[in-house]
Motif scaffolding. Structure first.
Motif, mmCIF file in Angstrom:
data_model
loop_
_atom_site.group_PDB
_atom_site.id
_atom_site.type_symbol
_atom_site.label_atom_id
_atom_site.label_comp_id
_atom_site.label_asym_id
_atom_site.label_seq_id
_atom_site.Cartn_x
_atom_site.Cartn_y
_atom_site.Cartn_z
ATOM 1 N N ARG A 18 27.659 90.619 2.042
ATOM 2 C CA ARG A 18 28.588 91.556 1.961
ATOM 3 C C ARG A 18 28.854 92.229 0.528
ATOM 4 O O ARG A 18 29.382 93.245 0.459
ATOM 5 N N SER A 19 28.894 91.060 -0.264
ATOM 6 C CA SER A 19 29.493 91.893 -1.690
ATOM 7 C C SER A 19 28.355 92.393 -2.518
ATOM 8 O O SER A 19 28.528 92.473 -3.627
ATOM 9 N N ASN A 20 27.029 92.538 -1.588
ATOM 10 C CA ASN A 20 25.943 93.176 -2.294
ATOM 11 C C ASN A 20 25.214 92.463 -3.607
ATOM 12 O O ASN A 20 24.960 93.169 -4.343
ATOM 13 N N GLN A 21 25.340 91.190 -3.592
ATOM 14 C CA GLN A 21 24.630 90.551 -4.688
ATOM 15 C C GLN A 21 23.146 90.538 -4.675
ATOM 16 O O GLN A 21 22.675 89.879 -5.584
ATOM 17 N N TYR A 22 22.551 90.634 -3.639
ATOM 18 C CA TYR A 22 21.201 90.718 -3.418
ATOM 19 C C TYR A 22 20.765 92.074 -3.613
ATOM 20 O O TYR A 22 19.440 92.307 -3.439
ATOM 21 N N ASP A 23 21.253 93.104 -3.964
ATOM 22 C CA ASP A 23 20.929 94.537 -3.775
ATOM 23 C C ASP A 23 20.495 94.760 -5.285
ATOM 24 O O ASP A 23 21.379 94.848 -6.319
ATOM 25 N N ASP A 24 19.125 95.161 -5.433
ATOM 26 C CA ASP A 24 18.663 95.654 -6.736
ATOM 27 C C ASP A 24 17.483 96.351 -6.245
ATOM 28 O O ASP A 24 16.325 95.907 -6.692
ATOM 29 N N PRO A 25 17.545 97.519 -5.771
ATOM 30 C CA PRO A 25 16.245 98.165 -5.182
ATOM 31 C C PRO A 25 15.367 98.797 -6.279
ATOM 32 O O PRO A 25 14.291 98.935 -6.441
ATOM 33 N N GLU A 26 15.893 98.985 -7.649
ATOM 34 C CA GLU A 26 15.044 99.497 -8.457
ATOM 35 C C GLU A 26 14.593 98.644 -9.521
ATOM 36 O O GLU A 26 13.633 98.715 -10.286
ATOM 37 N N GLY A 27 15.387 97.436 -9.581
ATOM 38 C CA GLY A 27 15.093 96.664 -10.563
ATOM 39 C C GLY A 27 13.750 95.854 -10.756
ATOM 40 O O GLY A 27 12.995 95.948 -11.727
ATOM 41 N N ASP A 28 13.351 95.268 -9.512
ATOM 42 C CA ASP A 28 12.076 94.577 -9.566
ATOM 43 C C ASP A 28 10.960 95.572 -9.668
ATOM 44 O O ASP A 28 9.740 95.237 -10.024
ATOM 45 N N LEU A 72 6.425 96.757 -13.735
ATOM 46 C CA LEU A 72 5.403 97.511 -14.318
ATOM 47 C C LEU A 72 5.399 97.338 -16.208
ATOM 48 O O LEU A 72 5.069 98.047 -16.747
ATOM 49 N N ASN A 73 6.704 96.989 -16.297
ATOM 50 C CA ASN A 73 7.157 96.861 -17.795
ATOM 51 C C ASN A 73 6.418 95.724 -18.412
ATOM 52 O O ASN A 73 6.494 94.386 -18.142
#
Length: 53
Positions: A27-37, A42-43
Motif C-alpha cells: 500500500r505504501s508503493n514500495q514495490y512500484d518501479d515501472p520504469e527502472g528495470d 538496456l544500460n
C-alpha cells in the motif's frame, strides 16, 4: 501435545504480522518501479567492470 497449544497461536501470530507487513509495503508503493528495470536492463555502463567507489 501441550506444546502445540503454545506453538500454534505463536505461529499464527507471526504469520499475521508478516501478512500485515507485506500489505503495508504494497500500500505504501514500495514495490512500484515501472520504469527502472526496463531501462536498467538496456544500460551497459557498468557491465564489464565493477562500479568505482
Amino acid at each position: 501435545m501441550s506444546v502445540l497449544a503454545y506453538l500454534i497461536p505463536i505461529s499464527l501470530f507471526l504469520g499475521l504480522v508478516g501478512l500485515v507487513a507485506f500489505v503495508y509495503t504494497v500500500r505504501s508503493n514500495q514495490y512500484d518501479d515501472p520504469e527502472g528495470d526496463s531501462r536498467r536492463i538496456l544500460n551497459d555502463d557498468w557491465d564489464d567492470k565493477p562500479r568505482p567507489d
